[in-house]
Design an enzyme around this catalytic site. Structure first.
Site, PDB file in Angstrom:
ATOM      1  N   SER A 384       0.900  -1.059  -0.021  1.00 28.17           N
ATOM      2  CA  SER A 384       0.036  -0.025   0.003  1.00 28.17           C
ATOM      3  C   SER A 384       0.863   1.248   0.155  1.00 28.17           C
ATOM      4  O   SER A 384       2.119   1.286  -0.056  1.00 28.17           O
ATOM      5  CB  SER A 384      -0.885   0.057   1.294  1.00 28.17           C
ATOM      6  OG  SER A 384      -0.183  -0.024   2.390  1.00 28.17           O
ATOM      7  N   ASP A 427      -8.485   0.990  12.467  1.00 20.54           N
ATOM      8  CA  ASP A 427      -9.887   0.769  13.121  1.00 20.54           C
ATOM      9  C   ASP A 427     -10.364  -0.792  13.203  1.00 20.54           C
ATOM     10  O   ASP A 427     -10.877  -1.342  12.344  1.00 20.54           O
ATOM     11  CB  ASP A 427     -10.824   1.433  12.097  1.00 20.54           C
ATOM     12  CG  ASP A 427     -12.330   1.347  12.435  1.00 20.54           C
ATOM     13  OD1 ASP A 427     -12.728   1.352  13.525  1.00 20.54           O
ATOM     14  OD2 ASP A 427     -13.449   1.396  11.583  1.00 20.54           O
ATOM     15  N   ASN A 478      -4.438   7.541   8.825  1.00 21.65           N
ATOM     16  CA  ASN A 478      -4.752   7.347   7.411  1.00 21.65           C
ATOM     17  C   ASN A 478      -6.358   7.557   7.264  1.00 21.65           C
ATOM     18  O   ASN A 478      -7.240   6.722   6.933  1.00 21.65           O
ATOM     19  CB  ASN A 478      -4.215   6.205   6.749  1.00 21.65           C
ATOM     20  CG  ASN A 478      -4.510   6.005   5.160  1.00 21.65           C
ATOM     21  OD1 ASN A 478      -4.782   7.020   4.610  1.00 21.65           O
ATOM     22  ND2 ASN A 478      -4.035   5.002   4.648  1.00 21.65           N
ATOM     23  N   GLY A 502      -5.340  12.277   3.793  1.00 20.35           N
ATOM     24  CA  GLY A 502      -6.837  12.226   3.456  1.00 20.35           C
ATOM     25  C   GLY A 502      -6.712  11.296   2.118  1.00 20.35           C
ATOM     26  O   GLY A 502      -5.786  10.768   1.703  1.00 20.35           O
ATOM     27  N   HIS A 530       3.031  22.364  20.607  1.00 19.81           N
ATOM     28  CA  HIS A 530       3.649  23.553  20.460  1.00 19.81           C
ATOM     29  C   HIS A 530       4.672  24.165  21.536  1.00 19.81           C
ATOM     30  O   HIS A 530       5.454  25.208  21.484  1.00 19.81           O
ATOM     31  CB  HIS A 530       2.576  24.699  20.342  1.00 19.81           C
ATOM     32  CG  HIS A 530       2.808  25.751  19.236  1.00 19.81           C
ATOM     33  ND1 HIS A 530       4.112  26.232  18.951  1.00 19.81           N
ATOM     34  CD2 HIS A 530       2.222  26.732  18.524  1.00 19.81           C
ATOM     35  CE1 HIS A 530       4.336  27.296  17.977  1.00 19.81           C
ATOM     36  NE2 HIS A 530       2.749  27.349  17.654  1.00 19.81           N
ATOM     37  N   ASP A 534       8.259  24.509  16.822  1.00 25.98           N
ATOM     38  CA  ASP A 534       7.448  25.704  16.530  1.00 25.98           C
ATOM     39  C   ASP A 534       6.813  25.643  15.038  1.00 25.98           C
ATOM     40  O   ASP A 534       7.206  24.460  14.175  1.00 25.98           O
ATOM     41  CB  ASP A 534       8.452  26.801  16.378  1.00 25.98           C
ATOM     42  CG  ASP A 534       9.815  26.465  15.966  1.00 25.98           C
ATOM     43  OD1 ASP A 534       9.834  26.264  14.525  1.00 25.98           O
ATOM     44  OD2 ASP A 534      10.774  26.417  16.209  1.00 25.98           O
TER      45      ASP A 534
END
Length: 560
Positions: A384, A427, A478, A502, A530, A534
């Site tokens: 894949s 999943d 994914n 996506g 954060h 940065d």
């Protein structure tokens, strides 16, 4: 009934310890959570508490001996054994089920001894950090079956995964102590196995059990009132030589109840989370459940069907009939869902997230994948896009180690990890899992594809190894595999970054000459911590990572 107290895990990587001092003696009655022994490991001196109340029968080690983790430390007769023998005390001439069972068991011993076999209990081992119990999902064997060493005997479900428990020895399954759906405790007996070999240990245990049983029965028959008073005095007086021992705090979302009590509650549709336990530390006893059952019999059938069964009117919440509109169904958050809720909440509330989004042109990568697919299939591996994403990420991490780092809880130290343990969301049938592939920096594209295929198959079956679920340093989600275009992923604490991929779309784009062409575009969305990364660093890291994917031949430069 005599049981063995199994020495639990006392530290990561600790396999043995030195016994410094026994805090109890043989024949002494101990309370639940009372310190019974003081042991010394390579790192610290630790007190071992009792898991339940009862009488100490035999101490298996002397002071100065080396005790093994997951091996019996001492034997004891739990207080529950006295309760089981009360019917016999009231009517000594009437054989009870326990007496009959003991007689059958004793009758079997000479036969087993004569054939050079003995019966031993299989103790449920540790199946994950912090896991103290599990639910029996499915037995893979039945009583009387002959099993081999390392054969999968039972499937159990914890808060994190479904795990197969293998047999430690070959033999014949003598007895299964739990039924499907029961809750089994870690370090307790799971099943009995008839195995070849010396039965001295078993004989000693049976002798101790018989002696303890006879002693208990005699005490109960001759002095029922005195025994009760003595036990009451033991509970009120302090037994702890080192002062008051703090019991563990209650775990939110958990109820203290034995498998038998849970089974009765399921049979009568009783919600244990709404039951007020009368036992120690709020433990729900069989009597608590039976009291609710009796009280419900006085209610009308229509009222009974529309509300959960509890022992408190104030906590009773009416649930609309299933046939009515606007039905509200309430379920307990358990298992993987509970673990995910806790993990995601901790991440969102403690890590300041920021997002970087970009478009990845997939055309060159798609061509390379189509070229390599037959070669991978010849090796028995499916190719894949994920192995490319994983390997490219590892190469980019070599230039930006801060993205592969983790900040400690009080934000005072940063740990930089040389190993790239890259996780990917799956999943599975039991919920969202994030297994990871270890040391990606040392793996080829084929190695990654083979490992990923194996892990995904295990995860979707709910049997992924606990080793694959811990130690991750960065993650990939994914979402495009099921149709999502963009997402803002939540960092898998304590990691510092995660990317959401996506689905690939064929979209019109301008080239450098201003001409419109069709390109295969994938939206990528990064979330970073954060506190240590940065925005500029994340953008540069993403640019390097995407360059390996848009021009995959660049990865050849780094082959070793």
């Amino acid at each position: 009934m005599t049981i063995e107290f199994i020495l639990p895990d006392i530290g990561e990587g600790i396999v043995e310890c030195e016994l410094l001092e026994w805090l109890v003696s043989e024949g002494e009655h101990i309370e639940e959570d009372q310190p019974v022994a003081e042991v010394m490991t390579d790192k610290a001196t630790v007190q071992i508490p009792a898991m339940q109340a009862g009488v100490v029968n035999k101490l298996h080690y002397a002071v100065g001996d080396i005790a093994k983790v997951h091996a019996p430390l001492f034997s004891m007769t739990p207080d529950d054994a006295d309760v089981n023998e009360e019917p016999q005390a009231k009517d000594p001439e009437k054989p009870t089920e326990a007496t009959t069972s003991e007689k059958v068991k004793n009758d079997e011993l000479p036969v087993a001894a004569a054939s050079g076999k003995h019966i031993e209990d299989f103790i449920l081992p540790d199946i994950g950090e912090g896991i103290v119990e599990c639910e029996i999902v499915k037995w893979n064997v039945a009583e009387g079956d002959v099993i081999e060493e390392d054969q999968a005997v039972v499937e159990v479900m914890t808060d994190k995964a479904v795990v197969e428990i293998p047999a430690k020895n070959a033999g014949t399954v003598h007895r299964l102590y739990h039924g499907q759906g029961d809750i089994a405790k870690v370090h307790s007996a799971l099943f009995a196995l008839e195995v070849e070999g010396d039965s001295n240990t078993t004989g000693d245990t049976e002798d101790n059990t018989s002696e303890a049983s006879q002693s208990t029965s005699a005490t109960t028959i001759q002095e029922p009132s005195n025994g009760s008073n003595k036990q009451s005095n033991q509970q009120t007086s302090s037994k702890f030589s080192d002062g008051e021992f703090e019991p563990p705090i209650a775990i939110e979302g958990k109820v203290l109840a034995s498998p038998a009590v849970r089974r009765i509650a399921r049979e009568h549709n009783i919600d244990l989370s709404a039951v007020n336990g009368s036992g120690k530390k709020g433990r729900i006893l069989k009597a608590d459940v039976l009291d609710i059952q009796q009280s419900v019999k006085t209610e009308s059938p229509s009222e009974n069907s529309n509300k959960p069964l509890t022992n408190s009117n104030a906590s009773t919440n009416e649930i609309p009939n299933a046939s009515k509109k606007g039905e509200v169904r309430t379920e307990k958050v358990r298992g993987i869902q509970a673990a995910m809720a806790k993990q995601m909440s901790a991440s969102v509330y403690t890590i300041p997230h920021f997002t970087v989004s970009d478009e990845l042109v997939m055309d060159n990568l798609m061509s390379l994948r189509n070229l390599l697919k037959p070669e991978f299939e010849a090796k028995g591996a499916k190719l894949s896009f994920m192995p490319f994403f994983v390997k490219a990420m590892s190469l980019a991490l070599n230039e930006f180690p801060v993205v592969n780092s983790q900040l400690n809880d009080d934000a005072s130290e940063i740990s930089y990890y040389s190993d790239h343990n890259i996780g990917f969301a799956v999943d599975s049938k039991i919920g969202l899992l994030v297994p990871n592939i270890k040391r990606v920096q040392d793996l080829s594209l084929l190695d990654i594809a083979v490992q990923m295929q194996d892990i995904i198959e295990q995860a979707r079956a709910g049997r992924v190894s606990g080793e694959h679920l811990k130690g991750g340093t960065i993650s990939i989600s994914n979402i495009g595999a099921i149709g999502g275009i963009t997402a803002t992923p939540v960092i898998n604490k304590p990691e510092a970054a995660i990317v959401a991929l996506g689905k690939t779309q064929k979209l019109p784009r301008f080239d450098d000459s201003g001409n419109v062409s069709a390109q295969h575009i994938m939206a990528v969305n990064w979330s970073g911590d954060h506190r240590i990364i940065d925005g500029a660093t994340m953008v540069r890291f993403n640019n390097l990572w995407m360059s390996y994917l848009m021009q995959p031949e660049k990865m050849l430069m780094h082959l070793k």
